[in-house]
Design an enzyme around this catalytic site. Structure first.
Site, PDB file in Angstrom:
ATOM      1  N   LYS A   1       0.871  -1.187   0.000  1.00  0.00           N
ATOM      2  CA  LYS A   1       0.000   0.000   0.000  1.00  0.00           C
ATOM      3  C   LYS A   1       0.895   1.219   0.000  1.00  0.00           C
ATOM      4  O   LYS A   1       2.035   1.155   0.469  1.00  0.00           O
ATOM      5  CB  LYS A   1      -0.880   0.010   1.259  1.00  0.00           C
ATOM      6  CG  LYS A   1      -2.117   0.862   1.146  1.00  0.00           C
ATOM      7  CD  LYS A   1      -3.165   0.202   0.274  1.00  0.00           C
ATOM      8  CE  LYS A   1      -4.541   0.725   0.495  1.00  0.00           C
ATOM      9  NZ  LYS A   1      -5.534  -0.252   0.039  1.00  0.00           N
TER      10      LYS A   1
ATOM     11  N   ASP B   1      -6.686   4.140  -4.935  1.00  0.00           N
ATOM     12  CA  ASP B   1      -7.271   3.934  -3.609  1.00  0.00           C
ATOM     13  C   ASP B   1      -7.993   5.247  -3.279  1.00  0.00           C
ATOM     14  O   ASP B   1      -8.364   5.981  -4.197  1.00  0.00           O
ATOM     15  CB  ASP B   1      -6.152   3.580  -2.605  1.00  0.00           C
ATOM     16  CG  ASP B   1      -6.689   2.908  -1.354  1.00  0.00           C
ATOM     17  OD1 ASP B   1      -6.989   1.702  -1.398  1.00  0.00           O
ATOM     18  OD2 ASP B   1      -6.838   3.584  -0.326  1.00  0.00           O
TER      19      ASP B   1
ATOM     20  N   ASN C   1     -16.967   6.316  -5.815  1.00  0.00           N
ATOM     21  CA  ASN C   1     -16.996   5.330  -6.893  1.00  0.00           C
ATOM     22  C   ASN C   1     -17.646   4.022  -6.427  1.00  0.00           C
ATOM     23  O   ASN C   1     -18.525   3.464  -7.097  1.00  0.00           O
ATOM     24  CB  ASN C   1     -15.555   5.095  -7.371  1.00  0.00           C
ATOM     25  CG  ASN C   1     -15.485   4.112  -8.513  1.00  0.00           C
ATOM     26  OD1 ASN C   1     -16.310   4.155  -9.417  1.00  0.00           O
ATOM     27  ND2 ASN C   1     -14.530   3.207  -8.469  1.00  0.00           N
TER      28      ASN C   1
END
Ligand code: GLU
Length: 423
Positions: free
Chosen positions: A110, A150, A225
């Site tokens: 990440k 992200d 989204n």
């Protein structure tokens, strides 16, 4: 094995808490715990950015490659004001579990930049995104570590990042990043894949308990989204979406919101409460509605010790990463509230990212129907495996998901000779 692995020093505190939960149902040796509680590589830098007005500002940036035993590491880049290294480690740990759980040949990572992108001009945003790639270029790539969108990062940003990477490398390498625009190697279906995967998870769960979907009431927190696409899909499948919210607040209608109208009005730039659909409710009220399915699809820790007593639903589907705190999770487990955990429910995004990477590596692109059929198959396989383990062990979906994911990661570590099992 190096001496570091032998020590029980804990590098990721939250990961340790999660692993302690797994240890309740699966014995883990000290070495296994050490391998799982320490990220493989932690990158932490400061990016100077010349703002449009000539002033230089510094933005902390991170990339954590947590575990790569099963393949190149994979995970999004988030742009957020409240990001810090400890949090990125935890999210990278969850990505490692997620990729293992759905059995794609990737590890977990990440990244992020501590920034509120809404305070940047478009030019500043593009320069900052390109700088991120320049700083980390030696550590990423199609066979090393593959970023993706992200929180607050978009296909457009992925496009800038790909371009920067290809310029530095002097060759095309679309598989270095996923969630790209279609014109430069994106996959059909990627934009709504997290939502479609979540919808499949709800369907798989209902099928497993022989509950019919039509008319099932749903409340969705989050209208980005993921939340907006989920509302659209579930509405089309005959669910009754009674409430939805964005960061400014929500709307509610007992008999079901007119989702088509809501989406059309929101498309023209309106916030949820500015539309003509439903009556106004707060984000907090939405979480407390008595619905068949509650879907937190926004940010972390929204369900916590402050509101657990008021939650009425019996099924929570985590489309956000980590929306339920650990103490709230323990509470729900005792109360028999079913939680379909993030690493299962929101894995549709990374599964289709994997498909995108496969398409990039083979330079052959699939039709949308093929992408969605394969996604359905991956989601069903993962659900069935977790459900079987859950029923055998009589523990929660979260524990079953973690146990299965950890087992797969440790198997790969063992097959590499990193962990040696006693005969
Ligand atoms: N950011 C998404 C996640 O948390 C997608 C990651 C990816 O596609 O690599 O699962």
């Amino acid at each position: 094995m190096n001496s570091n692995q032998e020590s029980s020093e804990v590098i990721c505190e939250v990961c340790k808490i999660q692993l302690d939960k797994i240890a309740q149902v699966k014995h883990l040796t000290n070495l296994e715990l050490a391998v799982l509680t320490q990220p493989k590589r932690v990158l932490n830098i400061n990016i100077p950015l010349i703002m449009d007005n000539g002033v230089v500002k510094i933005f902390p940036a991170f990339r954590v490659q947590y575990n790569d035993a099963r393949g190149p590491t994979k995970g999004g880049i988030r742009f957020h004001d409240h990001i810090n290294l400890a949090h990125v480690k935890e999210l990278a740990f969850l990505m490692s579990l997620k990729c293992a759980l759905v059995d794609i040949p990737l590890g977990g990572s990440k990244g992020g930049i501590k920034v509120n992108p809404r305070e940047l001009t478009k030019g500043e945003l593009q320069r900052l995104s390109r700088s991120y790639i320049r700083e980390f270029v030696d550590f990423i790539g199609p066979d090393r570590d593959i970023p993706a969108p992200d929180l607050n990062t978009t296909p457009e940003i992925m496009g800038w990042m790909l371009d920067e990477y290809e310029k530095i490398m002097g060759k095309k390498a679309p598989g270095m990043i996923t969630g790209k625009p279609l014109s430069i190697g994106g996959s059909k279906g990627r934009v709504y894949s997290t939502s479609l995967g979540g919808a499949f998870t709800i369907r798989n769960y209902f099928n497993s308990i022989s509950k019919k979907e039509k008319g099932t009431t749903v409340a969705i927190q989050g209208f980005g989204n993921v939340g907006s696409h989920l509302a659209k899909i579930l509405d089309e499948w005959g669910y009754t979406v009674v409430a939805i919210s964005d960061s400014k607040g929500g709307v509610y209608k007992k008999s079901g919101l007119d989702i088509k109208k809501l989406l059309a009005e929101a498309d023209s730039g309106k916030k949820v409460q500015e539309t003509s659909v439903g009556e106004k409710i707060s984000n907090g009220d939405l979480l407390e509605l008595d619905v068949d399915v509650l879907v937190p699809a926004a940010v972390e820790n929204v369900i916590n010790s402050g509101n657990i007593e008021k939650i009425k639903t019996k099924l929570i589907v985590e489309l956000a990463n980590g929306p339920i705190t650990t103490d709230a999770d323990d509470f729900f487990e005792k109360k028999n509230v079913v939680i379909l955990p993030d690493i299962l429910a929101n894995s549709g995004g990374v599964i289709v990212s994997y498909f995108e990477w496969v398409q990039n590596q083979s330079n052959y692109y699939w039709e949308e129907e093929e992408v969605n059929q394969k996604l359905e198959m991956y989601m069903k396989r993962a659900f069935d495996e977790v459900n079987k383990l859950k029923n055998e062990g009589e523990f929660s979906f979260r524990k079953a998901s973690y146990v299965l994911a950890v087992k797969r990661i440790l198997q790969a570590e063992e097959d590499r000779g990193i962990i040696v099992k006693k005969k």
